[in-house]
Scaffold this active site. Structure first.
Site, PDB file in Angstrom:
ATOM      1  N   GLY A   8       0.868  -1.218   0.010  1.00 23.86           N
ATOM      2  CA  GLY A   8       0.217   0.019   0.085  1.00 23.86           C
ATOM      3  C   GLY A   8       0.788   1.157   0.066  1.00 23.86           C
ATOM      4  O   GLY A   8       0.479   2.224   0.580  1.00 23.86           O
ATOM      5  N   GLY A  11      -0.439   4.877  -1.136  1.00 27.54           N
ATOM      6  CA  GLY A  11      -1.496   5.556  -0.494  1.00 27.54           C
ATOM      7  C   GLY A  11      -1.047   6.465   0.553  1.00 27.54           C
ATOM      8  O   GLY A  11      -0.002   6.999   0.454  1.00 27.54           O
ATOM      9  N   ARG A  36      -0.398  -0.295  -8.117  1.00 28.92           N
ATOM     10  CA  ARG A  36      -0.369   0.472  -9.449  1.00 28.92           C
ATOM     11  C   ARG A  36       0.924  -0.161 -10.292  1.00 28.92           C
ATOM     12  O   ARG A  36       2.137  -0.223  -9.772  1.00 28.92           O
ATOM     13  CB  ARG A  36      -0.031   1.916  -8.883  1.00 28.92           C
ATOM     14  CG  ARG A  36      -1.264   2.553  -8.570  1.00 28.92           C
ATOM     15  CD  ARG A  36      -0.901   4.161  -8.592  1.00 28.92           C
ATOM     16  NE  ARG A  36      -1.945   4.520  -7.459  1.00 28.92           N
ATOM     17  CZ  ARG A  36      -1.826   5.657  -6.901  1.00 28.92           C
ATOM     18  NH1 ARG A  36      -0.685   6.433  -6.948  1.00 28.92           N
ATOM     19  NH2 ARG A  36      -2.508   5.994  -5.992  1.00 28.92           N
ATOM     20  N   TYR A 142     -15.523  -2.036   7.476  1.00 32.48           N
ATOM     21  CA  TYR A 142     -14.077  -1.440   7.676  1.00 32.48           C
ATOM     22  C   TYR A 142     -13.787  -1.912   9.041  1.00 32.48           C
ATOM     23  O   TYR A 142     -12.581  -2.444   9.515  1.00 32.48           O
ATOM     24  CB  TYR A 142     -13.843   0.033   7.248  1.00 32.48           C
ATOM     25  CG  TYR A 142     -12.711   0.543   7.510  1.00 32.48           C
ATOM     26  CD1 TYR A 142     -11.421   0.399   6.902  1.00 32.48           C
ATOM     27  CD2 TYR A 142     -12.615   1.634   8.551  1.00 32.48           C
ATOM     28  CE1 TYR A 142     -10.447   0.995   7.192  1.00 32.48           C
ATOM     29  CE2 TYR A 142     -11.387   2.206   8.887  1.00 32.48           C
ATOM     30  CZ  TYR A 142     -10.352   1.840   8.258  1.00 32.48           C
ATOM     31  OH  TYR A 142      -9.194   2.582   8.585  1.00 32.48           O
TER      32      TYR A 142
HETATM   33  C1  AKB Z   1     -11.352   6.547   7.557  1.00 34.21           C
HETATM   34  O1  AKB Z   1     -11.711   7.639   7.632  1.00 34.21           O
HETATM   35  O2  AKB Z   1     -11.833   5.555   6.983  1.00 34.21           O
HETATM   36  C2  AKB Z   1      -9.698   6.430   7.951  1.00 34.21           C
HETATM   37  C3  AKB Z   1      -9.768   5.930   9.418  1.00 34.21           C
HETATM   38  C4  AKB Z   1     -10.195   6.811  10.604  1.00 34.21           C
HETATM   39  O3  AKB Z   1      -9.583   4.722   9.608  1.00 34.21           O
HETATM   40  N1  AKB Z   1      -9.392   7.633   7.969  1.00 34.21           N
END
Ligand code: AKB
Length: 319
Positions: A8, A11, A36, A142
């Protein structure tokens, strides 16, 4: 000398961490890897670059062998808002990618850094002074992958006696590479609008207070944690770290002190608002301070001044 692989690498974090690691450990000892095929010239010019798929164990393993890697910084991940758009892809990159890299690290006896996030907390977590060890019931894909990642890293440490370390990053503010698809991205976008003398429409509501950090502090945290004496690390995966906590109107006021004509309105994105409301206002980072000496340098005010100055230097034609 360490031999490092950064996944990554193109990034938001990677593009600032790689140059710092190359300065510290030598340009040829830090391999930048991203998806990439053709990265920015700056990357290629400053040291080795390889294109990878984070779920492809064979090719990552081959890279580790080719460069005799002993430490991996596994940064490749989809951020919170992007993950809500495509949960299946997020699971594959964040979870299967981590498990692939863990297996490669186990096989080749590598040390590993894994970035976690404030996303590992959820609506039932205490919001103020969020403890290091507390309720973790995230309701975003996430958050689920980051929490499972923390636990999986702890498992590999216990089961295979590996050296794996991580931090829970707050929203990161930087001027070199834009974040892609995070909930805290407004705190970066706002500066780009401000230096271009454009009004900004904020996608989070007034009063949405979140932990934040300026990138130089974030990069230093990673380097210091990875250099810390392993015997002093109790919470390994992963440490709460924070530097400042603010709501959009407070950041707006701070920018307005420097650029009095700047204006901001609100156009709330319900998805990102819901994610933000499930996250802490301010974490307690005393475990990181006590166990490896974590100490942020930038406040909201000093970060604001520096962001504006740096963005003006990067793109003088827009100011
Ligand atoms: C997001 O907003 O997803 C990230 C994080 C706080 O992990 N910046």
């Amino acid at each position: 000398m360490k031999r490092i692989l950064v996944t990554g690498a193109t990034g938001q974090i990677g593009s600032e961490l790689v140059p710092v690691l190359r300065d510290k450990y030598g340009r040829d000892n830090v391999v930048a890897a991203g998806h990439r095929r053709k990265p920015e010239d700056a990357f290629v010019d400053s040291g080795p670059y390889e294109s990878i798929e984070t779920t492809d164990a064979k090719s990552i393993s081959a890279l580790v062998k080719k460069y005799r890697i002993d430490t991996i910084y596994h940064l490749a991940a989809l951020l919170s808002a992007k993950a809500e758009e495509d949960p299946q892809l997020a699971w594959n990159i964040n979870m299967n990618g981590l498990q692939t890299v863990l297996e490669v690290a186990r096989y080749h006896h590598c040390t590993l850094f894994f970035p976690s996030s404030i996303g590992v907390f959820g609506p039932s977590t205490p919001k103020d002074n969020t403890p290091q060890v507390t309720i973790q019931r995230p309701n975003t894909l996430y958050g689920i992958t980051k929490l499972a990642g923390e636990l999986l890293c702890d498992y590999y440490v216990k089961k295979y006696d590996m050296d794996i370390r991580g931090v829970r990053f707050p929203g990161l503010i930087s001027y070199k590479t834009l974040p892609g698809g995070g909930t805290t991205d407004y705190a970066v976008e706002i500066f780009y609008a401000a230096v271009k003398h454009e009004p900004y429409r904020c996608f989070l509501k007034e009063g949405t207070r979140l932990d934040m950090m300026y990138m130089p502090d974030a990069v230093r945290a990673v380097v210091e944690l990875m250099e810390a004496d392993a015997r002093s690390l109790r919470h390994r995966n992963a440490y709460n770290i924070t530097a400042m906590s603010f709501a959009p109107e407070q950041l707006y006021a701070s920018i307005k002190k420097e650029l009095p004509h700047f204006s901001m309105t609100y156009e709330v994105d319900p998805i990102r608002q819901e994610i933000a409301e499930s996250w802490p206002h301010k974490m307690d980072d005393s475990a990181a301070r006590a166990e490896w000496g974590w100490q942020p340098e930038y406040t909201m005010e000093s970060m604001t001044k520096d962001m504006i100055e740096q963005l003006r230097k990067e793109a003088p034609h827009v100011t």
